[in-house]
Write an enzyme that holds these catalytic residues in place. Structure first.
Site, PDB file in Angstrom:
ATOM      1  CG  ASN A  35      -0.244   0.148   2.530  1.00 41.45           C
ATOM      2  OD1 ASN A  35       0.981   0.093   2.575  1.00 41.45           O
ATOM      3  ND2 ASN A  35      -0.998   0.307   3.601  1.00 41.45           N
ATOM      4  CG  ASP A  59      -4.410  -1.695   4.172  1.00 45.39           C
ATOM      5  OD1 ASP A  59      -3.806  -2.643   4.706  1.00 45.39           O
ATOM      6  OD2 ASP A  59      -4.934  -0.757   4.810  1.00 45.39           O
ATOM      7  CE  LYS A  94      -7.227  -1.629  10.627  1.00 46.62           C
ATOM      8  NZ  LYS A  94      -7.974  -0.416  10.184  1.00 46.62           N
ATOM      9  CE1 TYR A 148       7.715  -4.027  13.173  1.00 43.66           C
ATOM     10  CE2 TYR A 148       9.381  -4.412  14.857  1.00 43.66           C
ATOM     11  CZ  TYR A 148       8.954  -4.525  13.545  1.00 43.66           C
ATOM     12  OH  TYR A 148       9.764  -5.144  12.614  1.00 43.66           O
TER      13      TYR A 148
HETATM   14  N1  LIG Z   1      14.764  -4.151   8.131  1.00 45.93           N
HETATM   15  C1  LIG Z   1      14.980  -4.826   9.248  1.00 45.93           C
HETATM   16  O1  LIG Z   1      16.087  -4.764   9.801  1.00 45.93           O
HETATM   17  C2  LIG Z   1      13.903  -5.699   9.833  1.00 45.93           C
HETATM   18  C3  LIG Z   1      14.157  -6.321  11.069  1.00 45.93           C
HETATM   19  C4  LIG Z   1      13.180  -7.145  11.611  1.00 45.93           C
HETATM   20  C5  LIG Z   1      11.993  -7.367  10.937  1.00 45.93           C
HETATM   21  N2  LIG Z   1      11.766  -6.738   9.748  1.00 45.93           N
HETATM   22  C6  LIG Z   1      10.468  -6.991   9.093  1.00 45.93           C
HETATM   23  O2  LIG Z   1      10.640  -7.130   7.696  1.00 45.93           O
HETATM   24  C7  LIG Z   1       9.531  -6.554   7.012  1.00 45.93           C
HETATM   25  C8  LIG Z   1      10.013  -5.529   6.002  1.00 45.93           C
HETATM   26  O3  LIG Z   1      10.753  -4.520   6.655  1.00 45.93           O
HETATM   27  P1  LIG Z   1      11.522  -3.379   5.838  1.00 45.93           P
HETATM   28  O4  LIG Z   1      12.720  -3.004   6.610  1.00 45.93           O
HETATM   29  O5  LIG Z   1      11.657  -3.797   4.433  1.00 45.93           O
HETATM   30  O6  LIG Z   1      10.490  -2.168   5.971  1.00 45.93           O
HETATM   31  P2  LIG Z   1       9.866  -1.217   4.838  1.00 45.93           P
HETATM   32  O7  LIG Z   1       9.108  -0.170   5.549  1.00 45.93           O
HETATM   33  O8  LIG Z   1      10.935  -0.801   3.888  1.00 45.93           O
HETATM   34  O9  LIG Z   1       8.904  -2.205   4.074  1.00 45.93           O
HETATM   35  C9  LIG Z   1       7.627  -2.532   4.537  1.00 45.93           C
HETATM   36  C10 LIG Z   1       6.671  -2.469   3.368  1.00 45.93           C
HETATM   37  O10 LIG Z   1       5.366  -2.874   3.787  1.00 45.93           O
HETATM   38  C11 LIG Z   1       4.419  -1.979   3.207  1.00 45.93           C
HETATM   39  N3  LIG Z   1       3.213  -2.012   4.026  1.00 45.93           N
HETATM   40  C12 LIG Z   1       3.059  -1.617   5.317  1.00 45.93           C
HETATM   41  N4  LIG Z   1       1.802  -1.815   5.728  1.00 45.93           N
HETATM   42  C13 LIG Z   1       1.137  -2.373   4.689  1.00 45.93           C
HETATM   43  C14 LIG Z   1      -0.202  -2.821   4.496  1.00 45.93           C
HETATM   44  N5  LIG Z   1      -1.125  -2.719   5.476  1.00 45.93           N
HETATM   45  N6  LIG Z   1      -0.544  -3.362   3.294  1.00 45.93           N
HETATM   46  C15 LIG Z   1       0.371  -3.451   2.303  1.00 45.93           C
HETATM   47  N7  LIG Z   1       1.646  -3.034   2.425  1.00 45.93           N
HETATM   48  C16 LIG Z   1       2.025  -2.504   3.609  1.00 45.93           C
HETATM   49  C17 LIG Z   1       5.117  -0.637   3.175  1.00 45.93           C
HETATM   50  O11 LIG Z   1       4.569   0.289   2.263  1.00 45.93           O
HETATM   51  C18 LIG Z   1       6.544  -1.045   2.792  1.00 45.93           C
HETATM   52  O12 LIG Z   1       6.721  -1.085   1.389  1.00 45.93           O
HETATM   53  C19 LIG Z   1       8.612  -5.973   8.073  1.00 45.93           C
HETATM   54  O13 LIG Z   1       7.583  -6.905   8.343  1.00 45.93           O
HETATM   55  C20 LIG Z   1       9.507  -5.827   9.275  1.00 45.93           C
HETATM   56  O14 LIG Z   1       8.797  -5.918  10.465  1.00 45.93           O
HETATM   57  C21 LIG Z   1      12.690  -5.896   9.193  1.00 45.93           C
END
Ligand SMILES: NC(=O)c1ccc[n+]([C@@H]2O[C@H](COP(=O)([O-])OP(=O)(O)OC[C@H]3O[C@@H](n4cnc5c(N)ncnc54)[C@H](O)[C@@H]3O)[C@@H](O)[C@H]2O)c1
Length: 321
Positions: A35, A59, A94, A148
């Protein structure tokens, strides 16, 4: 042979976009769903011309449907950095709860295997060090990070319930701090903050006295671990991260050395519930996936710096200095 079809939620984000790249390279048909609340289409624009790639602007906290057969779902949609989830705590709760439930339902309907992106945050401010998967954590549910941490803990519980009650094929990766190209410069995490500040010639902000530790995993290593887990037959949580631990103060010194600037630190108050220590125990990943990180911090930071140099706007007087 027909390509296997995979849905990557959060596909326009930092990690999701790297996963899309890897899955395309492995010959999958990839559907990215996002989204764009924290993601950016620039991360995947190079994939739009491929017929084995599709993008859905949606979403996932609302009902999710994709046409045709589906072999795998990788649920990576979620705000991921404190600066984001403090701004949008309800969406964060959510997407971890309703979003996960919707996708588990889709996985059931399609007979797909589902892998969820959990996090080292499920350990909270850990009392066990390094953190093993059998540690239950020390999370403050009503603190600012609760939205979170608890969303991710609920996500794990819901996924295990579908596995145990419905026999769904599920995988759970607990991701520790990961870095690399396509991180947002302003996502508030220490690595993009330090790199941007150093490139702009600004002091590096350290919260607290800098004695807190972190460990940083390069994105290619993480993606390799996730891919192995997806194809493995192991359904319990697996830590993926780099155990090489460093204090924030030492890390600031490393960044200054790398970017060739003098060490200049601005100390700021420590945020509430900031974990003091973070280091994955990766014995399980070694044992069940034969995985361990290959890219050391010096090499990973060099690769990341190249990306940041293209993106960071350096004030004219500093660029010409
Ligand atoms: N980057 C890290 O070090 C890290 C560490 C632990 C866990 N994670 C997990 O990995 C995943 C990705 O993290 P990231 O660092 O790439 O973050 P990011 O913010 O770059 O990517 C998350 C993506 O999810 C999308 N998104 C959020 N809510 C949404 C929804 N309701 N519907 C559709 N899309 C939605 C956002 O637009 C974004 O593109 C997450 O679940 C995060 O919790 C990341």
């Amino acid at each position: 042979m027909e390509r296997k079809r995979v849905l990557v939620t959060g596909g326009a984000g930092f990690l999701g976009s790297h996963l899309c790249d890897r899955l395309i390279k492995e010959g999958y048909h990839v559907m990215a769903m996002d989204n764009l609340i924290t993601g950016n289409l620039e991360n995947i624009e190079h994939l739009f011309k491929l017929e084995q790639f599709e993008f859905y602007h949606h979403d996932v906290s609302k009902f999710v449907h994709v046409p045709g057969k589906l072999d795998y779902i990788l649920h990576f949609a979620s705000p991921a950095s404190p600066i984001d989830y403090l701004k949008i705590p309800i969406q964060t709760l959510k997407v971890g709860s309703l979003g996960t439930h919707n996708l588990l339902g889709l996985a059931m309907a399609k007979g797909a295997r589902m892998l969820i992106a959990s996090t080292s945050e499920v350990y909270g401010d850990p009392l066990v060090h390094p953190q093993t998967e059998d540690y239950w954590g020390n999370v403050n549910p009503v603190g600012p990070r609760g939205c979170y941490d608890e969303a991710k803990r609920f996500q794990e519980a819901m996924t295990m319930a579908y596995h145990m009650h419905h026999g769904l094929e599920t995988r759970i990766v607990r991701i520790f701090n990961t870095y690399g190209p396509r991180m947002r410069l302003d996502d508030g995490r220490v690595l993009p903050a330090f790199l941007s500040q150093a490139l702009r010639g600004e002091p590096l902000s350290i919260f607290g006295d800098g004695s807190q530790t972190r460990s940083f995993c390069y994105v290619d290593d993480l993606v390799e671990g996730i891919y192995r887990l997806l194809l493995s037959d192991y359904h319990l949580p697996v830590n993926i991260g780099n155990p090489s631990e460093i204090t924030i103060k030492e890390f600031a010194e490393e960044i200054c050395k790398l970017t060739g600037v003098e060490l200049n630190i601005e100390y700021q108050p420590l945020p509430t519930d900031d974990p003091q220590k973070r280091q994955p125990d990766i014995s399980l990943a070694r044992e069940v996936l034969g995985w361990e990180p290959q890219v050391d911090r010096a090499e990973g930071l060099r690769r990341t710096l190249e990306y940041f140099k293209e993106k960071v706007q350096v004030p004219a007087e500093k660029a010409n200095a």
